[in-house]
Design an enzyme around this catalytic site. Sequence first.
Site, PDB file in Angstrom:
ATOM      1  N   TYR A 435       0.740  -1.630   0.299  1.00 33.34           N
ATOM      2  CA  TYR A 435      -0.208  -0.013   0.473  1.00 33.34           C
ATOM      3  C   TYR A 435       0.907   1.449  -0.408  1.00 33.34           C
ATOM      4  O   TYR A 435       1.939   1.352   0.030  1.00 33.34           O
ATOM      5  CB  TYR A 435      -0.893  -0.064   0.946  1.00 33.34           C
ATOM      6  CG  TYR A 435      -0.927  -0.370   2.508  1.00 33.34           C
ATOM      7  CD1 TYR A 435       0.412   0.421   3.197  1.00 33.34           C
ATOM      8  CD2 TYR A 435      -1.884  -1.017   3.358  1.00 33.34           C
ATOM      9  CE1 TYR A 435       0.600   0.022   4.656  1.00 33.34           C
ATOM     10  CE2 TYR A 435      -1.229  -1.059   4.780  1.00 33.34           C
ATOM     11  CZ  TYR A 435      -0.097  -0.049   5.382  1.00 33.34           C
ATOM     12  OH  TYR A 435       0.363  -0.547   7.318  1.00 33.34           O
ATOM     13  N   GLU A 436       0.264   2.394  -0.160  1.00 33.36           N
ATOM     14  CA  GLU A 436       0.573   3.917  -0.237  1.00 33.36           C
ATOM     15  C   GLU A 436       1.664   4.083  -0.925  1.00 33.36           C
ATOM     16  O   GLU A 436       2.699   4.658  -1.182  1.00 33.36           O
ATOM     17  CB  GLU A 436       2.312   4.050   1.055  1.00 33.36           C
ATOM     18  CG  GLU A 436       1.457   5.459   1.781  1.00 33.36           C
ATOM     19  CD  GLU A 436       0.066   5.950   1.234  1.00 33.36           C
ATOM     20  OE1 GLU A 436       0.473   6.851   0.143  1.00 33.36           O
ATOM     21  OE2 GLU A 436      -0.994   5.780   2.106  1.00 33.36           O
ATOM     22  N   GLY A 437       1.515   2.939  -2.863  1.00 33.16           N
ATOM     23  CA  GLY A 437       2.199   3.089  -3.496  1.00 33.16           C
ATOM     24  C   GLY A 437       2.794   2.193  -3.491  1.00 33.16           C
ATOM     25  O   GLY A 437       3.660   1.637  -2.346  1.00 33.16           O
ATOM     26  N   GLN A 442       6.994   2.483  -5.900  1.00 37.25           N
ATOM     27  CA  GLN A 442       7.919   3.848  -5.713  1.00 37.25           C
ATOM     28  C   GLN A 442       8.839   3.499  -6.881  1.00 37.25           C
ATOM     29  O   GLN A 442      10.486   4.788  -6.652  1.00 37.25           O
ATOM     30  CB  GLN A 442       8.410   2.976  -4.091  1.00 37.25           C
ATOM     31  CG  GLN A 442       7.039   3.506  -3.303  1.00 37.25           C
ATOM     32  CD  GLN A 442       6.288   4.279  -2.947  1.00 37.25           C
ATOM     33  OE1 GLN A 442       7.012   5.484  -3.119  1.00 37.25           O
ATOM     34  NE2 GLN A 442       4.918   4.404  -2.911  1.00 37.25           N
TER      35      GLN A 442
END
Length: 599
Positions: A435-437, A442
């Site tokens: 998650y969060e990219g 990233q």
Amino acid sequence: MLSYTPPLKDIQFVLFDLLQAPAVLNAYAPFAEVDRDLMQQVVEQAGRFAQEVLFPLNAAGDAGCRFENGAVHTPAGFADAYRQYREAGWPGLTCAPEDGGQGLPHVLNGVLLEMLNSANMGWTMYPGLLHGAYACLVQHGSAELKARYLPQIVSGEWAVTMGMTEPHAGSDLGLLRATATPAGDGSFRITGTKIFMSGGEQDMTDNLIHLVLARLPGAPAGTRGLSLFLAPKVLPDGARNAAHCIGIEHKMGLRGSATCAMQFDGATGWLIGEPNHGLNAMFAMMNTARLFVGSQGIGVAELAYQNALAYARERVQMKAVDRPASRQQETADPIVMHPAVQRLLMTQRAYIEGGRMLACWTGLTLDGARHHPDADMRHLMHEQLALITPIVKAMLTEQAFRGASQALQVFGGHGFISETGIEQTVRDIRVAMIYEGTNEIQAIDLLLRKILADGGERLQRFLAQVEQTATAEPAGSLASEAGTLLETTRSIRAVVQALLEASVNQPQTPYRIADEMLRLVGHCALAWLWLRAARIAEQMQEQDPVFYGGKRDTARYYFTYVFPEVQQLLGVVNACLRDGNSAALHADLSCDLTMSRAG
Ligand SMILES: Cc1cc2nc3c(=O)[nH]c(=O)nc-3n(C[C@H](O)[C@H](O)[C@H](O)COP(=O)(O)OP(=O)(O)OC[C@H]3O[C@@H](n4cnc5c(N)ncnc54)[C@H](O)[C@@H]3O)c2cc1C
């Protein structure tokens, strides 16, 4: 059962010996009064809260949340722990005093989050998005929205959520379909289904502030047509908004955190920032959230390591090759005496302590980017932050998963069964790579947007800092390691130059090797900090030979057994540069497999 002791001594080493945080912070007006005593007090109290309040709820929280009649019930004790957290003033630790916060430096929040995540990653998801939402509203919210919502967000009275993902759109936010239509009174009606919303519904706060991406009528396709809205669970007039949880996910880990599917049926919301610039506003939240996820990596890896080390000191199996005279009569030795187990433990330690240095340095950089008196310096620090954030997110979480798995390995078969509790760390931390990219996203962000987009300038500036340390005198006992680091930074410069040239005719090459490039730059950052740490430890060794000697030895371990990964990474990068789009890199993966492999 696991145990957790806050690593206060190591945190103090990083903040005070390595980074000289109070002196750095005193140069920024809001932190002119911050001193070592104050910082130490905050760190100790944070550690106590994590250890005494959160950690006892961690194993039981693994049983997960319950969803009944639209309501989410968090595990027993979670709501009460949240009440204590709020009453102690932790939510607003680093928010500005004019918004009701304590105005302390961000670097302290990073340390707080690391320890909360060690103690209970599932619980920490609930307050985890607060600072991202705060940054987003402060930077992009209207005066009215700020007045209405900031005080309750800062006090933690109301929690925040992030509503981006939809069933068909995860990494590719350009595919989002949720809509927002003007209601004619300045508000909007949001309609759509969001999935995987962490804490989308819970029983810890009376209200929830959902930050939701949606499209206005006639908005362009793709990410340029996304706008950001604030849609509370409870509206200002006390009515329930038309945003409801329709179910929670059953997950392999992180079960204490409710991962919610949410239905927005014409829910009332207000625009944050400019129409069609929602992603830009959301990035203020996401960048902070990515640092939060990095702190999950260090936190959970630390918990796993502490327990693996304790187990290795107790578990007795086979005679060690190298036995002290005092153990000659024993039938077997603690497994910590076996070199293979030592390797497992030292690798974890080198990454955790290095990761902590990197996270704290990043926290201090964030403080500088916001408060340095010189605008040019603020700009440079922002640039550094942009470069390092994907590394903190991706490298520290990947390493945490590997580290937790190594910790489990130390437990042998006892690690694989649930009773010892170590397997929960492996299951919990796995999602941090997603998650969060995702970590792949990233890496692409780092290489394409942060390194190649400006012709490598940001990276060159960072490498120049690393090289300055590597060539500084006195070199200390790690002089040859400094030389190795210098050779690596030169190789990275050469690779970036080759990539800049190659990507004109081989546009797919950077995408193919983005993961390797992220680890390469990440290793340079870790090596840079380990070199600095080793020099300081050598200077201070007489004060505490065991602690500082251990620090220097871990630095040596990092350089000797961990850092050489850069050779393999460089080999892969250079091979891809040479091979271009050779079939050996993807074979027939994109073809219809039934046709190509059926024979
Ligand atoms: C427990 C949990 C909590 C979450 N919390 C939230 C939340 O609070 N709010 C929210 O909005 N979302 C949340 N998410 C969603 C999360 O952010 C997404 O799962 C993530 O962004 C990936 O999207 P996806 O699952 O659709 O995977 P996909 O995007 O389908 O990706 C699948 C795989 O393909 C790779 N991939 C995709 N595109 C590319 C590309 N261009 N180049 C290279 N690789 C690519 C990915 O890296 C991944 O390995 C949560 C997810 C989980 C599991």
